[in-house]
Motif scaffolding. Sequence first.
Motif, PDB file in Angstrom:
ATOM      1  N   LYS A  47      15.468  14.247  22.915  1.00 27.01           N
ATOM      2  CA  LYS A  47      16.635  14.788  23.973  1.00 27.01           C
ATOM      3  C   LYS A  47      17.406  15.744  23.360  1.00 27.01           C
ATOM      4  CE  LYS A  47      16.793  10.582  23.930  1.00 27.01           C
ATOM      5  NZ  LYS A  47      15.960   9.842  22.138  1.00 27.01           N
ATOM      6  N   THR A  48      18.609  14.953  22.963  1.00 23.15           N
ATOM      7  CA  THR A  48      19.521  16.936  22.734  1.00 23.15           C
ATOM      8  C   THR A  48      19.561  18.074  22.653  1.00 23.15           C
ATOM      9  OG1 THR A  48      21.230  14.630  21.622  1.00 23.15           O
ATOM     10  CG2 THR A  48      22.254  16.526  21.074  1.00 23.15           C
ATOM     11  N   THR A  49      18.007  18.266  21.530  1.00 22.90           N
ATOM     12  CA  THR A  49      17.498  19.391  21.208  1.00 22.90           C
ATOM     13  C   THR A  49      17.470  19.749  22.832  1.00 22.90           C
ATOM     14  OG1 THR A  49      16.899  19.005  19.217  1.00 22.90           O
ATOM     15  CG2 THR A  49      16.089  20.845  19.735  1.00 22.90           C
ATOM     16  N   PRO A  65      28.266  20.106  21.654  1.00 28.52           N
ATOM     17  CA  PRO A  65      27.399  18.237  21.072  1.00 28.52           C
ATOM     18  C   PRO A  65      26.653  17.477  21.439  1.00 28.52           C
ATOM     19  CG  PRO A  65      30.270  18.425  22.099  1.00 28.52           C
ATOM     20  CD  PRO A  65      29.004  19.692  22.736  1.00 28.52           C
ATOM     21  N   SER A  66      26.787  16.605  20.380  1.00 31.38           N
ATOM     22  CA  SER A  66      25.788  15.361  21.418  1.00 31.38           C
ATOM     23  C   SER A  66      27.074  14.779  22.170  1.00 31.38           C
ATOM     24  CB  SER A  66      24.867  14.422  20.143  1.00 31.38           C
ATOM     25  OG  SER A  66      24.581  13.767  20.344  1.00 31.38           O
ATOM     26  N   PRO A  67      26.182  14.130  23.642  1.00 26.15           N
ATOM     27  CA  PRO A  67      27.197  13.431  23.853  1.00 26.15           C
ATOM     28  C   PRO A  67      27.744  11.347  23.231  1.00 26.15           C
ATOM     29  CG  PRO A  67      26.175  14.099  25.679  1.00 26.15           C
ATOM     30  CD  PRO A  67      25.405  14.248  24.530  1.00 26.15           C
ATOM     31  N   TYR A  85      24.550  13.848  29.900  1.00 23.81           N
ATOM     32  CA  TYR A  85      24.983  12.430  29.350  1.00 23.81           C
ATOM     33  C   TYR A  85      24.074  12.023  28.243  1.00 23.81           C
ATOM     34  CZ  TYR A  85      27.548  11.789  33.750  1.00 23.81           C
ATOM     35  OH  TYR A  85      27.978  12.293  35.582  1.00 23.81           O
ATOM     36  N   ASP A  86      24.476  10.983  27.527  1.00 17.15           N
ATOM     37  CA  ASP A  86      24.410  10.641  26.736  1.00 17.15           C
ATOM     38  C   ASP A  86      24.639   8.410  26.716  1.00 17.15           C
ATOM     39  OD1 ASP A  86      23.178   8.664  24.173  1.00 17.15           O
ATOM     40  OD2 ASP A  86      23.330   9.685  23.101  1.00 17.15           O
ATOM     41  N   LEU A  87      24.097   7.879  27.260  1.00 14.20           N
ATOM     42  CA  LEU A  87      23.983   6.353  27.991  1.00 14.20           C
ATOM     43  C   LEU A  87      23.403   5.698  27.236  1.00 14.20           C
ATOM     44  CD1 LEU A  87      22.756   6.744  31.392  1.00 14.20           C
ATOM     45  CD2 LEU A  87      25.461   7.112  30.630  1.00 14.20           C
ATOM     46  N   ILE A 112      20.429  14.187  31.123  1.00 11.53           N
ATOM     47  CA  ILE A 112      20.326  12.189  30.963  1.00 11.53           C
ATOM     48  C   ILE A 112      19.984  11.794  29.895  1.00 11.53           C
ATOM     49  CG2 ILE A 112      20.965   9.316  31.894  1.00 11.53           C
ATOM     50  CD1 ILE A 112      20.676  11.510  35.140  1.00 11.53           C
ATOM     51  N   GLU A 113      20.209  11.617  29.218  1.00  8.25           N
ATOM     52  CA  GLU A 113      19.848  10.834  27.709  1.00  8.25           C
ATOM     53  C   GLU A 113      19.738   9.623  28.135  1.00  8.25           C
ATOM     54  OE1 GLU A 113      20.921  12.254  24.004  1.00  8.25           O
ATOM     55  OE2 GLU A 113      21.032  14.359  24.660  1.00  8.25           O
ATOM     56  N   TRP A 114      19.082   8.136  27.427  1.00  5.45           N
ATOM     57  CA  TRP A 114      18.683   7.124  27.521  1.00  5.45           C
ATOM     58  C   TRP A 114      19.077   6.876  29.153  1.00  5.45           C
ATOM     59  CZ3 TRP A 114      16.798   5.091  23.572  1.00  5.45           C
ATOM     60  CH2 TRP A 114      16.465   5.245  22.356  1.00  5.45           C
TER      61      TRP A 114
HETATM   62 MG   LIG Z   1      20.698  13.024  21.317  1.00  3.86          MG
END
Ligand SMILES: [Mg+2]
Length: 153
Positions: A47-49, A65-67, A85-87, A112-114
């Motif tokens: 997801k972050t990649t 950076p990964s949030p 976002y990383d929820l 939006i991750e998660w």
């Molecule tokens: Mg991630």
Amino acid sequence: MREESQAFVREVPLPDGAATERLGSAIAAGLAVGDAVALEGDLGAGKTTLARAILRALGVSEEVPSPTFTLVQHYETRALAVRHYDLYRLKDAAELRELGLDEALDEGAALIEWPERAGPALPADALHVALSITGSASRRAQLRGPGKWAAHV
Ligand SMILES: [Mg+2]
Ligand SMILES: Nc1ncnc2c1ncn2[C@@H]1O[C@H](COP(=O)(O)OP(=O)(O)O)[C@@H](O)[C@H]1O
């Protein structure tokens, strides 16, 4: 309504990192103000990649950076503002309001991750990208969303 907002369905194999970069560029080319991209999948699915690939394609040259802990990072790109976002660590709906998802979509786009954690706050017309691990260096992306994405991905 729901049918219309999910008119685009596609499976994209990602045999290596370069394929993920290409998918990121394709999504970036279609990204407009108001668009939400819901990045689904287990830890390590990519997801972050993929978010980094989208932001790089939009011209972000700073480190992404990964949030994970900040929950949100803001970027100003040539084309539009993007919030990432990383929820995963989201506590509740009130915290999500504080994170300004509504404003993010008024002003630009949101990755939006998660996204499951956003519940009903996730827009119905989000582009869903479900990533799964198919090998040490390979992934699969299952996309669904509004028909406009067929022109890009
Ligand atoms: Mg991630
Ligand atoms: N084809 C691929 N696409 C994306 N990531 C890949 C791929 N192959 C291996 N990886 C690796 O998988 C990991 C994905 O991590 P990350 O993007 O942080 O996942 P998530 O945000 O979903 O937890 C990275 O270390 C990345 O290098």
